[in-house]
Structure formats: C-alpha cells, structure tokens
Design an enzyme around this catalytic site. Sequence first.
Site, PDB file in Angstrom:
ATOM      1  N   GLU A 158       0.785  -1.242   0.000  1.00  0.00           N
ATOM      2  CA  GLU A 158       0.000   0.000   0.000  1.00  0.00           C
ATOM      3  C   GLU A 158       0.818   1.295   0.000  1.00  0.00           C
ATOM      4  OE1 GLU A 158      -2.761  -0.480   3.277  1.00  0.00           O
ATOM      5  OE2 GLU A 158      -3.310  -2.471   2.608  1.00  0.00           O
ATOM      6  N   GLU A 264      -6.210 -10.716  -0.826  1.00  0.00           N
ATOM      7  CA  GLU A 264      -7.024 -10.445   0.367  1.00  0.00           C
ATOM      8  C   GLU A 264      -8.487 -10.321  -0.030  1.00  0.00           C
ATOM      9  OE1 GLU A 264      -5.415  -7.121   2.618  1.00  0.00           O
ATOM     10  OE2 GLU A 264      -3.365  -7.662   2.103  1.00  0.00           O
TER      11      GLU A 264
END
Length: 357
Positions: A158, A264
């Site tokens: 991220e 995820e």
Amino acid sequence: MRKTVCSFLVVVAMALCASTVKAQQNAKGLKDAYAGYFDVGVAVNMRNIADEQQIALIKREFNSITAENAMKPGSVHPSKDRWNWREADSVADFCRRNGLKLRGHCLMWHNQIGRWMYQDSQGNLLSKEEFYQNMKEHIFTVVNRYKDVVYAWDVVNEAISDGNGPYRNTPMYQIAGDEFIKMAFIWAHEADPNAVLFYNDYNAAIPEKRNRIYNMIKKLKAEGAPIHAVGMQGHYSIYGPRIEDVDVAIQKYSELVSTIHITELDLRANQEMGGDLNLSTEGVQITPEVKARFEKQYVDLFKVLRKHKQVVRCVTFWNLSDKDSWVGERNYPLLFDAKYQPKDAYHLVKNFNPKEE
Ligand code: 9MR
C-alpha cells in the site's frame, strides 16, 4: 425370489456407490476444484490454527496460507532490539506441519509498523541511512527466518496514494522517496533469491489507482527493483469494482509481471471498498437481493480469474469465515458464514462448469 434379492442388492450397491461418489465430491474443497487453475488460500488468525474443526476446514479447502497479522513488522519487530516470534512461528510451523504454502505478509507497510523504524524517540524522522539500516536488518532477519517455508513475500504494501498521488505520503516516503520501495525489493531478493516478491495494494483494479501502480512498478523495475509479482488485494464489495476493470487490470499488470495473486479477497455487503482502516464495519440487511448480488459478484469474479489462470496463480480469502472477518460478520463477506458453514456462494464458486468457459 433369488432374482428379487439380487436386484435389491444391486440397487443397494448402486446407492452406496453413488453416495460414496457424492461424499467424495463433497469432501473436495475449493483447492481441489481449482487444481487446474490456481491455489486457493486463506488468511488465518491464531484461533483458526488452534481449533481442531477450523484446522480441518482449512486443510480441506485451502492450500495456501497468509498470516492475517502475525508476520507484520509491528508484530514481529515492535522495537529496534525486540523481536516477537511467537505468533509468526506458530503460523510457519502450522504450514510446515501440514505441507501448506505460506505467503509472507508483509515486510514494509506504513501501518502496523514500529515507529522506531523511521523516527527517533523525539518523533523526528531518521536520516535515510539510519532508516535504511533498520529496514535492511528487519527484512534480512525476517526473510531468513522463514526462508524454508515462505515462498512469496508481500515486500511493500500500500505505498500508492488513494487521492493526490502518485505515492502515499508516509514517513518512509518522506525520508527516502520511492527509493525505499526499490531498496526493500533489492534486500528481500538478496535475503532469499528464490522468493517471489510482490507489490501488494487495494483498489488495484480501479483505473486511476491501477495506472499509478502500473507506472510505479514499471519505473522501479527499470531502476533495478526485482518486483516479480502484483498482489491485488481484493476487499471488494457486492457493488464493485466492475468485473471488466478487474479483467483489464490483470491484463495491464501482466505486461509487467508474470504472476498475479488476489491476496485479500472479501466482498462487503455495503458500498465500501478497499483496505483502508477507517472504513466502517457496518453491515446491511442480507435481503434476497443483496444475497443475489453477493453470489453474482463472486461468480463473475472467479470466472474472470479462471480466464487468467496463466498469470493468476493464487487467490486468498481474507479470513476463514464471516466470524473472523475484519469487516465484521454483518457484512457477510466470505464463502463461509459465521458458523463456518459454506454459503450457497461457496457451491457456486466451487461447482463451475469448465465447459461453459
Ligand atoms: O485484517 C487485518 C486486521 O486484523 C488488522 O487489524 C488490520 C490493521 O492492521 O489489518 C488487517 O489486514 C490488512 C492487511 O494486512 C493489508 N491490507 C488491508 C487489510 C485490512 O485492513
């Protein structure tokens, strides 16, 4: 009379046989249904790998594991001279014992990371040299410890911004710019040349963010960063992203890397998407319409993932059941409900018809 008994026995034998076949089919998990396509993984917490029934479910359904929290920098390395291996080791041992693949998650992230990594006790940012020393030691120590069992690492998580981009303005970015991302990959590769190294992010199918991720990987690869793979986190919703956007994102990333994992996966029943921690865990009523959308989104998503099986090598659900989910069970996000029972969507995802594709 003899004839009647014989027929009766044949019928019983056929029924037994049919039920055995059915039982076999039922016993097969997602990992078996997807054997010709990709691995199917699950993120685990400590309870999942301590409870016999949950262990059995994991072993039946999945062939790849991610530690939901246990291997993050903040968990294993809370301060400069303190290492905390207990939970990370138990996930690694669980995989060793059961012959399961383990994805390492994650080496560098702006969240769940000790501040000591990038700032001094007064809160001032460290110099680039000091930060790099900390980061290098962290990466080398963790990667070396799990080299025998971790085959893939989310090296940087991220680092791309959601708004004004391209990069997320973290302390690490403030210290070293995007060079820290490159260095993380270089050191992870040095520590384990066999590991598949991932850049991992959420909303990676949304065109704007996808382009930023794409440009960053292209740039850093050209500068020598060994980025082998892209982790598209997932954290989708029943309303989005558009499956066409997932399709295009996979095609785009495939220009740069040969491996993509959905790392995820979950689908919220509300409108929110992404991995941002400020999102709510509010659920909605699971009406027949919501349930139908949920099933359609899973079915359509897996269809497009199967289409890209050459490059999509693993799809990991973020948590075992709705009960474990970080978005809360009222969001109805996974294929197993809060009682660890398969939902209708589970069967729809599992029992696809390869001939229809
Ligand atoms: O599921 C994780 C949750 O238990 C933690 O509280 C949270 C905060 O660190 O992290 C969650 O996992 C995140 C993952 O590591 C990276 N992508 C976003 C995930 C959801 O926040």
